[in-house]
Design a protein around this motif. Structure first.
Motif, PDB file in Angstrom:
ATOM      1  N   LEU A  73       0.917  -0.819  -0.170  1.00 57.69           N
ATOM      2  CA  LEU A  73      -0.050  -0.425  -0.057  1.00 57.69           C
ATOM      3  C   LEU A  73       0.641   1.347  -0.079  1.00 57.69           C
ATOM      4  O   LEU A  73       2.284   1.098   0.598  1.00 57.69           O
ATOM      5  N   THR A  74       0.301   2.251  -1.145  1.00 55.62           N
ATOM      6  CA  THR A  74       1.403   3.200  -0.696  1.00 55.62           C
ATOM      7  C   THR A  74      -0.024   4.057  -0.795  1.00 55.62           C
ATOM      8  O   THR A  74      -1.029   4.071  -2.029  1.00 55.62           O
ATOM      9  N   ILE A  75       0.684   5.884  -0.283  1.00 59.78           N
ATOM     10  CA  ILE A  75      -0.070   6.100  -0.725  1.00 59.78           C
ATOM     11  C   ILE A  75       1.168   7.724  -0.894  1.00 59.78           C
ATOM     12  O   ILE A  75       1.995   8.179  -0.434  1.00 59.78           O
ATOM     13  N   ILE A  76       0.204   8.409  -1.866  1.00 59.12           N
ATOM     14  CA  ILE A  76       1.627   9.178  -2.148  1.00 59.12           C
ATOM     15  C   ILE A  76       0.061  10.891  -2.626  1.00 59.12           C
ATOM     16  O   ILE A  76      -0.690  11.156  -2.807  1.00 59.12           O
ATOM     17  N   HIS A  77       0.931  12.120  -2.027  1.00 60.96           N
ATOM     18  CA  HIS A  77      -0.017  13.298  -2.034  1.00 60.96           C
ATOM     19  C   HIS A  77       0.966  14.075  -3.589  1.00 60.96           C
ATOM     20  O   HIS A  77       2.081  14.132  -3.562  1.00 60.96           O
ATOM     21  N   ALA A  78      -0.111  14.202  -4.315  1.00 59.40           N
ATOM     22  CA  ALA A  78       0.160  14.864  -5.463  1.00 59.40           C
ATOM     23  C   ALA A  78       0.847  15.729  -5.541  1.00 59.40           C
ATOM     24  O   ALA A  78       0.713  17.291  -4.739  1.00 59.40           O
ATOM     25  N   PRO A  79       1.687  16.289  -6.243  1.00 58.21           N
ATOM     26  CA  PRO A  79       2.696  18.100  -6.352  1.00 58.21           C
ATOM     27  C   PRO A  79       1.295  18.991  -6.923  1.00 58.21           C
ATOM     28  O   PRO A  79       0.375  18.624  -7.712  1.00 58.21           O
ATOM     29  N   PRO A  80       1.810  19.848  -6.891  1.00 57.49           N
ATOM     30  CA  PRO A  80       0.910  20.948  -6.528  1.00 57.49           C
ATOM     31  C   PRO A  80       0.131  21.719  -7.915  1.00 57.49           C
ATOM     32  O   PRO A  80      -0.182  22.131  -8.539  1.00 57.49           O
ATOM     33  N   GLN A  81       1.076  20.942  -8.980  1.00 55.13           N
ATOM     34  CA  GLN A  81       0.382  20.752 -10.890  1.00 55.13           C
ATOM     35  C   GLN A  81       0.046  20.445 -10.416  1.00 55.13           C
ATOM     36  O   GLN A  81      -1.163  19.921 -11.929  1.00 55.13           O
TER      37      GLN A  81
ATOM     38  N   GLU B  22       4.848  12.404 -12.222  1.00 62.03           N
ATOM     39  CA  GLU B  22       4.138  13.631 -12.596  1.00 62.03           C
ATOM     40  C   GLU B  22       4.996  13.715 -10.906  1.00 62.03           C
ATOM     41  O   GLU B  22       5.552  14.603 -10.338  1.00 62.03           O
ATOM     42  N   GLY B  23       5.151  12.560  -9.515  1.00 59.02           N
ATOM     43  CA  GLY B  23       5.446  12.784  -8.958  1.00 59.02           C
ATOM     44  C   GLY B  23       5.339  12.489  -7.665  1.00 59.02           C
ATOM     45  O   GLY B  23       3.739  12.197  -8.040  1.00 59.02           O
ATOM     46  N   GLY B  24       5.129  13.261  -6.547  1.00 64.11           N
ATOM     47  CA  GLY B  24       4.972  13.604  -5.401  1.00 64.11           C
ATOM     48  C   GLY B  24       5.337  13.461  -3.897  1.00 64.11           C
ATOM     49  O   GLY B  24       6.867  12.485  -4.538  1.00 64.11           O
ATOM     50  N   ASP B  25       4.851  12.983  -2.830  1.00 67.09           N
ATOM     51  CA  ASP B  25       6.041  12.730  -1.766  1.00 67.09           C
ATOM     52  C   ASP B  25       4.593  12.026  -1.591  1.00 67.09           C
ATOM     53  O   ASP B  25       3.936  11.545  -1.003  1.00 67.09           O
ATOM     54  N   THR B  26       5.345  10.519  -1.437  1.00 67.63           N
ATOM     55  CA  THR B  26       5.108   8.978  -0.825  1.00 67.63           C
ATOM     56  C   THR B  26       5.391   8.632   0.406  1.00 67.63           C
ATOM     57  O   THR B  26       6.009   8.840   0.996  1.00 67.63           O
ATOM     58  N   ARG B  27       4.465   7.951   1.145  1.00 64.23           N
ATOM     59  CA  ARG B  27       4.452   7.529   2.226  1.00 64.23           C
ATOM     60  C   ARG B  27       4.280   5.994   1.492  1.00 64.23           C
ATOM     61  O   ARG B  27       2.958   5.704   1.326  1.00 64.23           O
ATOM     62  N   SER B  28       4.557   5.039   2.182  1.00 65.68           N
ATOM     63  CA  SER B  28       4.941   3.635   2.270  1.00 65.68           C
ATOM     64  C   SER B  28       4.925   3.099   4.229  1.00 65.68           C
ATOM     65  O   SER B  28       5.447   1.709   3.804  1.00 65.68           O
TER      66      SER B  28
END
Length: 166
Positions: free
Chosen positions: A89-97, A147-153
């Motif tokens: 399970l991975t949760i990603i905070h999307a980048p601002p764009q 697009e990337g983002g901040d990943t939380r796994s």
């Protein structure tokens, strides 16, 4: 193979559960904040857990959210699943764009898709058992991931960083 138009929140809620029930090994989600998906209800937690413990080496739950606050503050069951089943399970905070995007996606095994056309409205399309019709949405999700983002796994990082707002 079928496709149907969703126009009410009640229909959308039923469609979310249908997608969860049809996700034996992989589920991809792109959403504003997960609030409309009601992942903290018992049936939804059970469906997510069933996916994560499925007897398959391909099992995976990838979630991309545009706003992390709801997940951090109001999703303790999801955070517990993250602690127990990372890195499946991975949760990603999307980048601002990606903040400008209004659609929301749930894609189960690239064969079933629920796409909500605007984050504030229930209007959506449910596609069942049609990989061809789901392909453009799977591609869109792949583009979101690119697009990337901040990943939380990892739970310890999530717990600490949710407190500091990720």
């Amino acid at each position: 193979m079928s496709s149907s138009l969703i126009t009410t929140w009640s229909e959308y809620d039923h469609a979310v559960q249908e997608i969860l029930d049809r996700a034996p090994t992989r589920l991809d989600i792109f959403d504003e904040d997960l609030a409309a998906l009601k992942f903290e209800t018992a049936p939804r937690v059970a469906a997510l857990r069933a996916l994560l413990v499925a007897p398959s080496h391909r099992r995976q739950l990838r979630i991309v959210v545009r706003k992390r606050e709801f997940v951090c503050q109001y999703s303790p069951h999801l955070m517990n699943l993250l602690r127990l089943y990372a890195p499946l399970l991975t949760i990603i905070h999307a980048p601002p764009q990606l903040d400008r995007l209004d659609d929301c996606l749930m894609i189960a095994d690239d064969r079933h898709t629920l796409v909500r056309f605007h984050r504030d409205q229930p209007r959506a399309r449910l596609i069942v058992d049609d990989a061809g019709e789901c392909a453009p949405y799977s591609q869109r999700f792949a583009e979101v991931l690119d697009e990337g983002g901040d990943t939380r796994s990892e739970e310890r990082r999530v717990g600490k960083e949710c407190r500091s707002r990720w």
